[in-house]
Scaffold this motif. Sequence first.
Motif, short mmCIF file in Angstrom:
data_model
loop_
_atom_site.label_atom_id
_atom_site.label_comp_id
_atom_site.label_asym_id
_atom_site.label_seq_id
_atom_site.Cartn_x
_atom_site.Cartn_y
_atom_site.Cartn_z
N VAL A 1 0.85 -1.16 0.00
CA VAL A 1 0.00 0.00 0.00
C VAL A 1 0.90 1.23 0.00
CG1 VAL A 1 -1.76 1.26 1.27
CG2 VAL A 1 -1.77 -1.22 1.28
N VAL A 2 0.57 2.19 -0.83
CA VAL A 2 1.39 3.39 -0.96
C VAL A 2 0.67 4.58 -0.33
CG1 VAL A 2 2.50 4.95 -2.59
CG2 VAL A 2 2.38 2.52 -3.09
N VAL A 3 1.38 5.28 0.56
CA VAL A 3 0.89 6.53 1.13
C VAL A 3 2.03 7.54 1.09
CG1 VAL A 3 -0.87 5.55 2.65
CG2 VAL A 3 1.45 5.78 3.48
N VAL A 4 1.71 8.81 1.20
CA VAL A 4 2.73 9.85 1.16
C VAL A 4 3.62 9.77 2.40
CG1 VAL A 4 1.42 11.44 -0.29
CG2 VAL A 4 1.16 11.54 2.18
N GLN A 5 4.80 10.37 2.32
CA GLN A 5 5.79 10.28 3.39
C GLN A 5 5.27 10.78 4.74
OE1 GLN A 5 9.36 9.56 3.53
NE2 GLN A 5 8.86 8.27 1.78
N ASN A 6 4.52 11.87 4.75
CA ASN A 6 4.05 12.43 6.02
C ASN A 6 2.58 12.09 6.29
OD1 ASN A 6 3.04 14.01 4.03
ND2 ASN A 6 3.45 15.97 5.02
N ALA A 7 2.16 10.90 5.92
CA ALA A 7 0.77 10.48 6.09
C ALA A 7 0.47 10.17 7.55
CB ALA A 7 0.49 9.24 5.25
N SER A 8 -0.81 10.30 7.89
CA SER A 8 -1.25 9.96 9.25
C SER A 8 -1.76 8.51 9.26
CB SER A 8 -2.38 10.90 9.68
OG SER A 8 -3.51 10.69 8.88
N LEU A 10 -4.73 7.58 9.97
CA LEU A 10 -6.03 7.56 9.30
C LEU A 10 -5.87 7.43 7.79
CD1 LEU A 10 -9.11 7.77 9.60
CD2 LEU A 10 -8.87 10.24 9.37
N GLU A 11 -4.91 8.13 7.21
CA GLU A 11 -4.67 8.02 5.77
C GLU A 11 -4.19 6.62 5.40
OE1 GLU A 11 -1.98 11.31 5.58
OE2 GLU A 11 -3.52 12.68 4.85
N LEU A 12 -3.40 5.99 6.27
CA LEU A 12 -2.97 4.61 6.04
C LEU A 12 -4.17 3.67 6.06
CD1 LEU A 12 -0.82 2.39 5.73
CD2 LEU A 12 -0.63 2.38 8.22
N LYS A 13 -5.07 3.88 7.01
CA LYS A 13 -6.26 3.04 7.09
C LYS A 13 -7.12 3.17 5.84
CE LYS A 13 -6.86 2.80 12.11
NZ LYS A 13 -7.75 3.16 13.24
N LYS A 14 -7.26 4.40 5.33
CA LYS A 14 -8.04 4.61 4.11
C LYS A 14 -7.37 3.94 2.92
CE LYS A 14 -10.27 8.93 5.48
NZ LYS A 14 -10.36 10.37 5.25
N ALA A 15 -6.04 4.01 2.85
CA ALA A 15 -5.31 3.37 1.75
C ALA A 15 -5.44 1.85 1.82
CB ALA A 15 -3.84 3.79 1.78
N LEU A 16 -5.39 1.29 3.02
CA LEU A 16 -5.59 -0.15 3.18
C LEU A 16 -6.98 -0.56 2.72
CD1 LEU A 16 -3.99 -0.87 6.66
CD2 LEU A 16 -3.38 -1.95 4.51
N ARG A 17 -7.96 0.24 3.09
CA ARG A 17 -9.34 -0.03 2.70
C ARG A 17 -9.49 -0.04 1.17
NH1 ARG A 17 -14.52 3.30 5.07
NH2 ARG A 17 -16.08 2.33 3.78
N ARG A 64 8.66 3.60 7.98
CA ARG A 64 9.30 4.15 6.78
C ARG A 64 8.96 3.27 5.58
NH1 ARG A 64 13.92 4.70 10.46
NH2 ARG A 64 14.70 2.79 9.54
N ASN A 65 9.60 3.51 4.45
CA ASN A 65 9.36 2.74 3.23
C ASN A 65 9.55 1.25 3.46
OD1 ASN A 65 8.83 5.04 1.81
ND2 ASN A 65 10.86 5.17 0.88
N ARG A 66 8.66 0.48 2.86
CA ARG A 66 8.71 -0.98 2.86
C ARG A 66 8.58 -1.63 4.25
NH1 ARG A 66 9.19 -2.52 -2.15
NH2 ARG A 66 10.41 -1.33 -3.62
N ASP A 67 8.11 -0.88 5.23
CA ASP A 67 7.83 -1.47 6.54
C ASP A 67 6.48 -2.15 6.50
OD1 ASP A 67 10.18 -0.71 7.71
OD2 ASP A 67 9.37 1.09 8.65
N GLU A 68 6.30 -3.14 7.35
CA GLU A 68 5.05 -3.90 7.38
C GLU A 68 4.27 -3.57 8.64
OE1 GLU A 68 5.37 -8.09 6.85
OE2 GLU A 68 6.64 -7.88 5.08
N VAL A 69 2.99 -3.31 8.44
CA VAL A 69 2.07 -3.18 9.58
C VAL A 69 1.15 -4.39 9.54
CG1 VAL A 69 2.14 -0.66 9.68
CG2 VAL A 69 0.44 -1.77 8.27
#
Length: 77
Positions: A1-8, A10-17, A64-69
């Motif tokens: 999943v790709v998000v901008v560098q300074n994403a929150s 919430l933005e990560l959750k929306k991108a995952l969705r 950071r880049n390529r980290d896994e949640v």
Amino acid sequence: VVVVQNASVLELKKALRRHIQLRQARQGGVQHLSWKYIWRTYHLTFNGEKLADDRKKLREYGIRNRDEVSFIKKLRK
């Protein structure tokens, strides 16, 4: 999943969705997932730390880049 560098978070959750819904549509899987249920039942975690604050930046958690949640089931209270 790709998000901008300074994403929150919430933005990560929306991108995952978006990512999961697109993948389900392509594979012909379940058309509707209850995201309200998912966020109520699971935590997003990174290195064992819960991403609890939606307003906090990913950088503040050290992501950071390529980290896994990952998803971890919430315990009952």
